[in-house]
Design a protein around this motif. Structure first.
Motif, PDB file in Angstrom:
ATOM      1  N   MET A   1      -3.768  -2.191  -4.200  1.00 34.71           N
ATOM      2  CA  MET A   1      -4.199  -1.302  -2.989  1.00 34.71           C
ATOM      3  C   MET A   1      -3.294   0.001  -2.622  1.00 34.71           C
ATOM      4  SD  MET A   1      -6.941  -2.529  -1.827  1.00 34.71           S
ATOM      5  CE  MET A   1      -6.949  -1.864  -0.418  1.00 34.71           C
TER       6      MET A   1
ATOM      7  N   THR B   1      -1.520   3.257  -2.298  1.00 34.05           N
ATOM      8  CA  THR B   1      -2.144   4.633  -1.726  1.00 34.05           C
ATOM      9  C   THR B   1      -1.079   5.663  -1.954  1.00 34.05           C
ATOM     10  OG1 THR B   1      -1.976   4.079   0.413  1.00 34.05           O
ATOM     11  CG2 THR B   1      -3.983   3.452  -0.537  1.00 34.05           C
ATOM     12  N   SER B   2       0.312   5.125  -1.620  1.00 39.14           N
ATOM     13  CA  SER B   2       1.257   6.244  -1.514  1.00 39.14           C
ATOM     14  C   SER B   2       2.709   5.860  -2.228  1.00 39.14           C
ATOM     15  CB  SER B   2       1.785   6.322   0.187  1.00 39.14           C
ATOM     16  OG  SER B   2       2.816   7.081   0.345  1.00 39.14           O
TER      17      SER B   2
ATOM     18  N   THR C   1      -3.335   8.431  -3.518  1.00 33.68           N
ATOM     19  CA  THR C   1      -3.438   9.524  -3.119  1.00 33.68           C
ATOM     20  C   THR C   1      -2.117  10.598  -2.559  1.00 33.68           C
ATOM     21  OG1 THR C   1      -3.785   8.929  -0.554  1.00 33.68           O
ATOM     22  CG2 THR C   1      -5.755   8.695  -2.143  1.00 33.68           C
TER      23      THR C   1
ATOM     24  N   ARG D   1       0.808  -1.044   0.124  1.00 35.86           N
ATOM     25  CA  ARG D   1       0.025  -0.030  -0.020  1.00 35.86           C
ATOM     26  C   ARG D   1       1.036   1.193   0.157  1.00 35.86           C
ATOM     27  NH1 ARG D   1      -4.547  -2.013   4.763  1.00 35.86           N
ATOM     28  NH2 ARG D   1      -4.993  -3.777   3.470  1.00 35.86           N
TER      29      ARG D   1
ATOM     30  N   HIS E   1      -2.640   2.636 -11.062  1.00 35.20           N
ATOM     31  CA  HIS E   1      -2.804   2.887  -9.651  1.00 35.20           C
ATOM     32  C   HIS E   1      -3.752   3.890  -9.384  1.00 35.20           C
ATOM     33  CE1 HIS E   1       0.709   0.639 -10.270  1.00 35.20           C
ATOM     34  NE2 HIS E   1       0.235  -0.149  -9.278  1.00 35.20           N
ATOM     35  N   ARG E   2      -4.594   4.690 -10.288  1.00 31.83           N
ATOM     36  CA  ARG E   2      -5.355   5.763 -10.066  1.00 31.83           C
ATOM     37  C   ARG E   2      -6.573   5.561  -9.035  1.00 31.83           C
ATOM     38  NH1 ARG E   2      -6.986   7.947 -15.420  1.00 31.83           N
ATOM     39  NH2 ARG E   2      -8.220   9.411 -14.157  1.00 31.83           N
ATOM     40  N   THR E   3      -6.904   4.281  -8.713  1.00 31.49           N
ATOM     41  CA  THR E   3      -8.038   4.078  -7.841  1.00 31.49           C
ATOM     42  C   THR E   3      -7.929   4.374  -6.365  1.00 31.49           C
ATOM     43  OG1 THR E   3      -8.763   2.021  -9.349  1.00 31.49           O
ATOM     44  CG2 THR E   3      -9.717   2.233  -7.075  1.00 31.49           C
ATOM     45  N   TYR E   4      -6.751   4.082  -6.056  1.00 40.14           N
ATOM     46  CA  TYR E   4      -6.326   4.445  -4.472  1.00 40.14           C
ATOM     47  C   TYR E   4      -5.095   5.329  -4.293  1.00 40.14           C
ATOM     48  CZ  TYR E   4      -9.331   0.356  -3.463  1.00 40.14           C
ATOM     49  OH  TYR E   4     -10.608  -0.251  -3.308  1.00 40.14           O
TER      50      TYR E   4
END
Length: 450
Positions: free
Chosen positions: A347, A349-350, A375, A317, A370-373
């Motif tokens: 998954m 996110t970073s 951020t 993640r 990886h655009r879904t999660y």
């Protein structure tokens, strides 16, 4: 059900502080303050004990091994441990008394580190012959511990798991039910504060926190054997994690500058089973932070190893990957396509990347997968081999990334020549793209740069 907590008062009306808020407050205190709080009363002891033992240290030093083993065998405190830190600082066994004295003199007078020489004015009046002799004796004791406890039964490095340090680590890990983070660090010299009082270490091990400031500190890294202690510490930790059924979710490398980062030989030296151990230790990770040095003769092998390792961490993640390049690398930076291929972490996110080369198409393709999660995004020391930063920035703005950090230097290739962007040029690119977005004010807040 009424909330439980404390009423804090200084003569006037009291302020009610719930227990859960108090626990958060205590998490910001240093270890010395927590030790003091434990002595107030049994109730305060119960609150201060948990954050005091949430992180434990281990290294090939007798005192660290004994403390770690005692904590892991304690019925209550062992459940509080969430992070284990392997301390990789190095005591040089070849250092003579004359070298020790010269190095200590330099350390106490070094700009920014000469707190005691400034406070006490005269170095010779402080570091007497008795102080020097005691300091050198202490240093030699730690050298001997490092050699005896870190060496294997057959004289090899600690990483073959027959050394006492490795065996204690395996034994302790198996007894820590809630441990989630493993860290490799050399944060000995990081200061928490400076002033008239002696500086206190912020991240350093218990040995560092109790270190006599008039004694010579160990090294952060070792030139002669290419980050030897980081190498041994990494494999000792990896093999122990692979051999025990721990629930490690985060692996972090916190090597302070001027360390070059983890040696690429950590992945390349040894039998094929070594990479199998790394894959086994990392397979359940949610967060991975790696800081690796690279050189021309290790570049291709490192790329191959990372390409084989990273896809096996299916639940990743948070990924932070920093490549610290030798000056001989010049423009031959590993690329995002070489290291990541077309892999997708569902998954993620970073993402934080440093020291990479990429093309406009490759980096935008990776981000789109990886655009879904995703951020949070950070770039540092990046080379755009083909395409334009304007197009890359437009692609980033179109995604739902809420925090975007850009660190200089960034470069682009124009007519086969590498051109570095100044910070002002990069700001202009960002602002020119954001001006055409649907909400410029909101999008500008997403970016930070330095």
């Amino acid at each position: 059900m009424p909330a439980t907590g404390f009423v804090i008062s200084e003569g006037g009306p009291g302020v009610f502080v719930p227990n859960d808020i108090l626990v958060i407050i205590l998490s910001y205190l240093g270890k010395e303050d927590l030790k003091t709080l434990r002595q107030v009363c049994k109730l305060w002891e119960s609150f201060a004990t948990r954050p005091l033992f949430d992180r434990v240290f281990i290294s090939p030093q007798r005192i660290n091994l004994d403390v770690f083993l005692n904590i892991s065998q304690h019925k209550t405190i062992s459940a509080y441990v969430k992070e284990i830190v392997y301390d990789t600082v190095y005591f040089d066994p070849k250092k003579t008394f004359h070298q020790y004295r010269e190095d200590l003199d330099h350390e106490l007078h070094f700009p920014g580190r000469g707190l005691f020489s400034r406070k006490l004015h005269v170095y010779e009046s402080v570091v007497t012959a008795k102080v020097l002799a005691k300091g050198f004796s202490t240093y030699r004791t730690h050298c001997n511990d490092q050699l005896l406890l870190g060496a294997s039964n057959n004289g090899l490095s600690a990483s073959d798991m027959t050394s006492e340090a490795a065996q204690v680590l395996c034994q302790g890990l198996a007894a820590l039910p809630n441990i989630r983070t493993a860290t490799l660090a050399n944060g000995w010299s990081k200061m928490e504060q400076e002033g008239t009082r002696a500086p206190r270490r912020k991240i350093g091990s218990p040995l560092a926190r109790s270190w006599n400031p008039l004694h010579l500190e160990p090294e952060l890294w070792l030139y002669s054997t290419y980050q030897e202690e980081e190498y041994h510490g990494f494999h000792t930790m990896i093999n122990a994690l692979a051999a025990t059924t721990t629930n490690i979710r985060h692996f972090d490398i916190k090597l302070e500058k001027p360390s070059w980062g983890l040696s690429p030989f950590c992945f390349q030296d040894g039998p094929p089973s070594r990479m199998d151990s790394i894959i086994s230790a990392f397979r359940n990770l949610h967060s991975l932070t790696l800081f690796i040095s690279t050189m021309p003769d290790t570049r291709n092998a490192l790329v191959k190893d990372l390409n084989a390792l990273l896809p096996t961490i299916s639940g990743l993640r948070h990924l932070s990957l920093s490549l610290d390049h030798n000056s001989m690398m010049r423009n031959n930076h590993p690329t995002t396509r070489e290291v990541f291929g077309h892999h997708h972490w569902p998954m993620l996110t970073s993402l934080s990347l440093e020291g990479f080369g990429t093309t406009e198409i490759d980096i935008l393709d990776f981000l789109d997968r990886h655009r879904t999660y995703l951020t949070r995004l950070s770039f540092k020391n990046f080379r755009l081999l083909k395409g334009s930063w304007v197009a890359v920035t437009q692609g980033i703005v179109s995604l739902k990334i809420s925090v975007i950090k850009i660190h200089s230097p960034l470069a682009v290739y124009l007519d086969g020549r590498q051109v570095f962007l100044t910070l002002d040029e990069w700001k202009m690119i960002i602002k020119s793209v954001i001006e055409r977005s649907e909400d410029p004010e909101r999008d500008l807040k997403r970016f930070s740069w330095r």
